[in-house]
Design an enzyme around this catalytic site. Structure first.
Site, PDB file in Angstrom:
ATOM      1  N   GLU A   1      58.185  34.114  34.932  1.00 23.75           N
ATOM      2  CA  GLU A   1      57.466  34.986  34.003  1.00 23.75           C
ATOM      3  C   GLU A   1      58.415  35.728  33.059  1.00 23.75           C
ATOM      4  OE1 GLU A   1      54.304  35.190  33.311  1.00 23.75           O
ATOM      5  OE2 GLU A   1      53.571  33.932  34.946  1.00 23.75           O
TER       6      GLU A   1
ATOM      7  N   ARG B   1      44.658  42.781  25.776  1.00 22.06           N
ATOM      8  CA  ARG B   1      44.047  42.682  27.102  1.00 22.06           C
ATOM      9  C   ARG B   1      42.531  42.771  26.950  1.00 22.06           C
ATOM     10  NH1 ARG B   1      47.070  40.064  30.574  1.00 22.06           N
ATOM     11  NH2 ARG B   1      48.964  41.160  31.214  1.00 22.06           N
TER      12      ARG B   1
ATOM     13  N   GLU C   1      48.628  32.386  25.789  1.00 22.62           N
ATOM     14  CA  GLU C   1      49.284  33.693  25.889  1.00 22.62           C
ATOM     15  C   GLU C   1      49.963  34.026  24.557  1.00 22.62           C
ATOM     16  OE1 GLU C   1      51.545  35.539  29.641  1.00 22.62           O
ATOM     17  OE2 GLU C   1      52.508  33.765  28.825  1.00 22.62           O
TER      18      GLU C   1
ATOM     19  N   GLU D   1      57.766  35.039  29.094  1.00 23.85           N
ATOM     20  CA  GLU D   1      57.229  36.120  28.267  1.00 23.85           C
ATOM     21  C   GLU D   1      58.263  36.824  27.399  1.00 23.85           C
ATOM     22  OE1 GLU D   1      54.821  38.829  30.518  1.00 23.85           O
ATOM     23  OE2 GLU D   1      53.367  37.269  31.020  1.00 23.85           O
TER      24      GLU D   1
END
Length: 182
Positions: A93, A65, A141, A97
Site C-alpha cells: 500500500e 471518500r 483509486e 499510494e
C-alpha cells in the site's frame, strides 16, 4: 473479580456479503438471560502507514471518500487481502499510494476502529528509510500524495481537513515521539 459480560450467539442472519465487508444480524443471549439483536460489520482488517521523510514531513494521501461525500487527507492505508500478512500489505500500500518504498516497517500498534458494530482491526506501521519512487494506485483509486510537517498536520486536524481516526492517532503519536526526542 470481574463479571462475565459475554453474549452467546443464538442465531446469525447474513444480510449482505460484498467485496470488502459483510453485514450480519446476530440474535444474542445477554448475561441477564434476555435476548437482543446485534448488527455487525465483518471486515478482513487493514493497515495504515506512518511514513516520515528525512525532511521530517508526514506522507499523506488526498482522496475522495464516498461515505463522507468529501475529499480528505489521510495516511496511506489499505485492506488486507485474504491470508495476507499485515507487513506485506503495508509495503504494498505504501508503494501503490505514495510511490515510496521503506527499508524497514516497524509495527507500532493494532487497534479496532469501531468495536461497537465492526470487527475491523487496523495495524499501524512506521516506515523508515524511505526511498521515493513511482505511485501505482489501483485502477479505481485516485490519490494525490502530500507531505506536511508536524505543525502543518496539527493545523489540518484543527481545521478538519484531517478527520479520520488512524491519521489523527498517528499524528499525535508522532508529536509524542518528537517531544521525547528533544
Amino acid at each position: 473479580m470481574l463479571k462475565d459480560f459475554t453474549e452467546k450467539t443464538i442465531a446469525t442472519e447474513m444480510v449482505f456479503k460484498g467485496k470488502i465487508i459483510q453485514v450480519q444480524v446476530d440474535q444474542v443471549k445477554l448475561p441477564n438471560g434476555k435476548v437482543a439483536l446485534r448488527e455487525l460489520v465483518k471486515h478482513p482488517g487493514a493497515v495504515g502507514i506512518m511514513a516520515i521523510t528525512p525532511e521530517r514531513k508526514l506522507v499523506l494521501v488526498r482522496q475522495f471518500r464516498k461515505p463522507l461525500e468529501k475529499t480528505i487527507f489521510e495516511l496511506p492505508a489499505g485492506k488486507l487481502e485474504e491470508g495476507e500478512d499485515p507487513i506485506s500489505c503495508a509495503q504494498r500500500e505504501l508503494e501503490e499510494e505514495t510511490g515510496y518504498q521503506a527499508e524497514t516497517l516497524k509495527h507500532v500498534v493494532s487497534f479496532y476502529t469501531s468495536p461497537g458494530f465492526a470487527n475491523e482491526i487496523l495495524h499501524l506501521y512506521q516506515a523508515e528509510g524511505l526511498k521515493k519512487g513511482q505511485m501505482k494506485p489501483d485502477q479505481d483509486e485516485f490519490v494525490e500524495r502530500v507531505e506536511w510537517s508536524l505543525d502543518e498536520c496539527l493545523a489540518r486536524i484543527a481545521s478538519g481537513d484531517i478527520c479520520d481516526a488512524k491519521t489523527i492517532a498517528a499524528i499525535y503519536l508522532w508529536q509524542v515521539q518528537e517531544m521525547k526526542a528533544q
